[in-house]
Design an enzyme around this catalytic site. Structure first.
Site, short mmCIF file in Angstrom:
data_model
loop_
_atom_site.label_atom_id
_atom_site.label_comp_id
_atom_site.label_asym_id
_atom_site.label_seq_id
_atom_site.Cartn_x
_atom_site.Cartn_y
_atom_site.Cartn_z
N CYS A 224 -0.66 16.31 35.56
CA CYS A 224 -0.01 17.61 35.64
C CYS A 224 0.51 17.94 37.03
CB CYS A 224 -0.98 18.71 35.21
SG CYS A 224 -1.64 18.45 33.57
N HIS A 303 -5.01 13.11 47.44
CA HIS A 303 -5.46 12.22 46.37
C HIS A 303 -6.94 11.97 46.54
CE1 HIS A 303 -5.51 9.15 43.39
NE2 HIS A 303 -4.19 8.99 43.35
N HIS A 387 4.26 34.87 47.03
CA HIS A 387 4.06 34.56 45.62
C HIS A 387 3.27 33.27 45.47
CE1 HIS A 387 7.08 37.60 44.90
NE2 HIS A 387 7.87 36.98 45.73
N HIS A 391 -0.84 26.07 38.84
CA HIS A 391 -0.66 25.34 37.59
C HIS A 391 -1.49 25.99 36.48
CE1 HIS A 391 -0.79 22.28 34.59
NE2 HIS A 391 -2.01 21.91 34.87
N HIS A 420 -0.26 32.25 28.72
CA HIS A 420 -0.28 33.01 27.48
C HIS A 420 0.96 32.73 26.63
CE1 HIS A 420 0.19 36.66 24.95
NE2 HIS A 420 -1.12 36.57 24.88
N ASN A 424 -0.28 25.34 28.22
CA ASN A 424 -0.32 24.41 29.35
C ASN A 424 0.79 23.39 29.15
OD1 ASN A 424 -0.80 22.46 31.24
ND2 ASN A 424 -2.97 22.19 30.77
#
Lengths: 496, 469
Positions: A224, A303, A387, A391, A420, A424
């Protein structure tokens, strides 16, 4: 709920002003230093009077050659300096895939399908509980193949989904920016769980008849957080290719990844992952600077794969019945927090104002030398960014990050509402969130946005953007028709 | 005035600093190949004649025509009897591969090859700044790039990229990615890994266009260490001069000629269409049109322009028969690494570039010894040249690959010093080129050309196979 006594308001107000004063002093230190210097110079000049200045100038004995040479040297050095700086990378515009209503999977549909597909009633119950607490809404979408009972995950269906989401997003982007496909110089596609041959990048080259000397890259399996990885790759490529633009596609193809078994840790993705895609146009051309929305300031990648626990926390494998699925370990939140901490350590010095950095530094020194029990200072990232796009991996991720970064409900509103409305959508979720902020009319010129992505590996990637022009509403995009209904209040548990 | 003098001095010092920074940035834009290692699978994974026949015969859904077709393919494949296949195929489980089979195939390759590379070059995994891995047919989560980061405990700020689905030309795509990252000027050490995953990609149906990939591909893999640090130049084997990528995907025929899809029965396989050679030629020509100015020395280039003009103006072409202007590529290139896609590919390139048998010997021999190892084949060919001690300082090596999409990628390396490391060819180099040209498969399976439906007795033939060895 924390049981602290009510804070002393009067002292906190005084503290607030002290803090404000300190921040202003430190962040504008150089300016504050410069003002008295300039004042002294001006006073000195005024005191000496014009005749004395002219005589001083004449005593220098500058003739034309000197002046020409020095101005040439100055101009040359300035040119060399400006040319050797890294090229700015502009985000001209982006477009997100807007799923049609026929793909919607309301709770009732999802539960009905699950009870018909799943033989084990305990699994059905588990998935119901997950869905109740997931923070997803009734309008999230699954691809057409997943609406079959049981789902029909053929390669053809997966390709069809890829074509649907990617081509829609690119068509929208072309309409918005007037981009001509023949002018695309670089193409980066990331899709984690579907990697056919020829690649999705070849599919795009074929559909839009892109040039034969295009540099295309197809990244796969990177989870992701791959969206920001692609942005990083595009940025590196744009540093090397002057006057170019790059098309970055971030998506996740759901069709081939429906889990048919009963292992609980593998059923979670079935409940949470939904259809989505984003197409982003980046450019390093100077003429795009005027029409670009954002400029890329930083990309930081972390990582944690060297740690075995982190590596295994999102892991694709076969269960005992031979069904392939992605297991999410219970340590996921802890590992995400750890990865975020490492990422912050690198990005902090790049983005935090001097006031916060000094405070952090002094607290660190204090902890090491004076008192180890001193509370570690968590820098206030709200000073650095207006802002936040976190994720939308799940409710727990957003909660965890809100707590660790000490963000308010408004800061994480974009993430919660995206979860919502769209579920995802993996790597493209960050772009849906950005679109939410723009649709709400909150994006002003000069605002800085922090996008944080987490993914299997375990990776934590951040990107920092600066808004170049105020985005006017209404914004055309996936939120266009429903933005007026948001924000909604998402209960802890939705009883199904 | 002193202030003015000081200011001038400061300006001059600043300018010297900027110019020096620019110069050092330029120096670090070169891409050096420090070393590379090719994968040599263990002997129990070898595919000899008997095994090849057994594997083909095992698929009971195949009728005689498919059987004949397959045996003909293997006879004409140009492969020898020492190629390698994944374990699950050799053990008879090709139609039902598990996820673990695929991972095990990758682990076996990574554990040996990447370990060898680090040992050979004496570079620690913690020094690696950039990791690019390209494996076309298998893309798990977490990615294979993450798997390598975990296995070798690489740094947190390592840039890992997992390229997938890009076919047989993906190795040069990884090198392109590395080269572009190098140009940013920061001193970087990159680890590029190239392989193909065969375990999960067996085709269990009987569509002729799709069974080909079952027979043609073999196990192989390679790992390369590259850097842009000028301090490592002395140890580097080669320097990358240029890299050209051509993507003809805009043409529908080119895009559809090699496509992974389901057949009518629902089995997933790699469809290789009849217009694949045409698409390859088209991509090849387009790539070479961009490569020619970079390969040829000025004299040859001028001659080429002169001959083309002469041909077009003085002697207009006949009825649709365009004779290609003669170019001698050997004036600009000393060695040719052609992707070992098959004898047809190597022959086509030889004819197109007017090369000799000597020039294409490394590719033919690599095909014979290792089979079509997909994207990693170039490195086996390069290793052959090195083992035969053909690579001398300042020689130029041309690498050409073809891949689905349809892509044709090529690059030119300049050899940095005389090379003589036998590498993966150490035990077999003395047997090449082979004295006899007897095709081992023709010997064993040549009878298939004479069989018809009536005469073909499958059981008898299988029994014959079993009693032979």
């Amino acid at each position: 709920m924390p049981t602290q006594p009510l804070p002393d308001f009067s002292s906190s107000v005084r503290l607030k002003y002290v803090k404000l004063g300190y921040q202003y002093l430190v962040n504008h230190f150089l300016t504050l230093l410069l003002i008295p210097m300039i004042a002294t110079c001006v006073l000195e000049l005024v005191r000496r009077g014009p005749e004395e200045l002219i005589s001083m100038y004449n005593s220098l004995e500058l003739d034309v050659i000197h002046i020409l040479c020095s101005s040439f040297v100055i101009i040359f050095i300035l040119t060399v300096y400006f040319m050797s700086r890294p090229r700015p990378v502009y985000l001209v515009d982006y477009a997100c895939f807007k799923p049609s209503a026929s793909c919607r999977v309301p709770f009732a549909t999802f539960m009905e399908h699950t009870s018909m597909i799943c033989e084990d009633p305990k699994s059905v119950q588990f998935q119901t509980r997950i869905l109740e607490r997931s923070g997803l809404g009734e309008e999230t979408c699954l691809p057409p193949a997943n609406h079959y009972i049981p789902p029909n995950p053929t390669m053809e269906a997966a390709r069809a989904e890829a074509q649907l989401v990617i081509f829609s997003a690119i068509d929208d982007l072309i309409k918005k920016t007037g981009l001509q496909p023949k002018h695309i110089d670089l193409l980066v596609v990331n899709c984690s769980l579907f990697s056919p041959t020829p690649s999705l990048s070849a599919m795009i080259v074929n559909k839009y008849k892109l040039r034969s000397n295009i540099k295309s890259f197809n990244l796969s399996g990177m989870g992701c957080s791959a969206g920001l990885l692609s942005i990083d790759l595009a940025r590196d490529l744009l540093q090397v290719h002057p006057g170019s633009n790059a098309l970055v596609i971030s998506t996740e193809i759901i069709t081939p990844n429906f889990y048919k078994g009963n292992r609980r840790d593998m059923l979670l993705p079935n409940c949470l992952f939904r259809m989505g895609a984003a197409a982003i146009l980046l450019s390093n051309r100077r003429r795009d600077a005027t029409r670009a929305k954002y400029r890329l300031l930083h990309v930081v990648r972390t990582h944690k794969g060297a740690d075995d626990r982190a590596y295994r926390c999102v892991y694709q494998e076969e269960d005992s019945d031979g069904h392939c699925g992605i297991s999410l370990s219970k340590d996921l939140m802890a590992i995400a927090g750890d990865a975020l901490k490492s990422n912050i350590t690198t990005i902090g010095p790049l983005v935090l104002p001097m006031s916060e950095q000094l405070l952090f530094f002094f607290t660190l020194v204090g902890r090491r030398l004076i008192n180890p029990n001193l509370r570690p200072y968590i820098p206030d990232f709200k000073q650095a960014f207006e802002h936040f796009c976190i994720h939308a991996g799940g409710r727990a991720v957003i909660d965890e990050l809100q707590k660790s970064l000490q963000l308010s409900a408004e800061h994480v509103e974009a993430s919660r509402m995206t979860l919502h409305r769209f579920g995802n959508t993996s790597s493209s979720s960050l772009w849906y969130e950005l679109n939410y902020i723009e649709s709400k009319g909150r994006m002003k010129r000069g605002d800085r946005v922090w996008q944080i992505g987490f993914g299997s590996g375990f990776k934590c990637n951040s990107a920092v953007w600066k808004c170049l022009r105020t985005v006017k509403t209404p914004v055309d995009g996936p939120w266009a028709e429903c933005i007026h209904r948001y924000p909604v209040d998402i209960p802890e548990i939705v009883k199904l | 005035m002193e202030i003015l003098a000081t200011l001038t001095m400061l300006l001059i010092l600043c300018s010297i600093y900027f110019l020096w920074k620019l110069y050092s940035l330029q120096r670090t834009t070169n891409c050096y190949l420090i070393d590379y290692v090719c994968f040599k699978p263990p002997p129990d994974r070898m595919v000899n004649r008997k095994t090849a026949g057994e594997i083909i015969e095992r698929n009971r859904t195949l009728g005689l025509s498919e059987y004949k077709f397959l045996l003909k393919v293997i006879i004409n494949s140009g492969m020898g009897v020492e190629t390698y296949a994944p374990r699950n195929i050799l053990e008879g489980r090709e139609a039902s591969p598990t996820f673990d089979d695929a991972l095990q195939e990758m682990d076996e390759f990574i554990d040996t090859t990447v370990n060898d590379l680090f040992k050979k070059t004496n570079i620690s995994p913690r020094d690696v700044d950039l990791l690019v891995i390209n494996i076309s047919g298998f893309s798990p989560a977490p990615s294979l790039a993450s798997r390598i980061v975990q296995r070798y405990k690489m740094r947190e700020d390592v840039k890992a990229y997992n390229v997938s689905g890009m076919g047989c030309s993906a190795s040069l795509i990884s090198i392109d990615l590395v080269r572009n990252t190098f140009k940013s000027g920061k001193k970087t050490i990159a680890l590029a890994i190239s392989s193909e995953s065969l375990s999960p990609n067996w085709y269990a149906g009987k569509d002729k266009s799709m069974i080909l990939s079952n027979i043609l591909f073999r196990t192989g893999g390679s790992a390369m260490l590259l850097t842009n640090d000028p301090a490592m130049r002395a140890r580097a084997k080669m320097r990358l001069k240029c890299l050209i990528r051509t993507h003809t995907g805009a043409n529908d025929n080119a895009y559809n000629c090699a496509m992974q899809k389901e057949d009518d029965a629902g089995f997933v396989g790699m469809h290789l269409g009849k217009n694949l050679p045409k698409a390859a030629v088209h991509a090849f020509v387009e790539n070479f049109q961009r490569l020619i100015p970079k390969i040829l020395p000025y004299r040859e280039l001028a001659l080429y322009v002169y001959r083309t003009i002469k041909q077009k103006v003085v002697k207009p072409p006949g009825k649709g028969n365009m004779a290609m202007t003669k170019i001698d590529f050997r004036t600009g290139i000393d060695h040719f690494c052609i992707h070992t896609g098959g004898p047809a590919v190597i022959d086509a390139v030889r004819r197109g570039l007017r090369l000799s048998e000597y020039d294409t010997e490394p590719s033919s021999m690599a095909l014979h010894r290792w089979g079509n190892t997909s994207s990693t084949s170039l490195w086996y060919v390069l290793s052959y040249m090195e083992a035969k001690k053909r690579l001398k300082k300042r020689d130029r090596v041309l690498m050409i690959t073809f891949g689905t999409g349809f892509k044709c990628n090529s690059c030119i390396w300049e050899v940095n010093k005389d090379l003589g490391d036998a590498g993966v060819w150490e035990e077999s180099i003395n047997n090449y080129p082979p004295q006899t040209l007897v095709n081992p498969y023709l010997e064993m399976y040549g009878w298939v050309a004479d069989e018809t439906e009536e005469t073909f007795n499958r059981e008898a033939r299988v029994e014959e196979l079993r009693t032979l060895y």
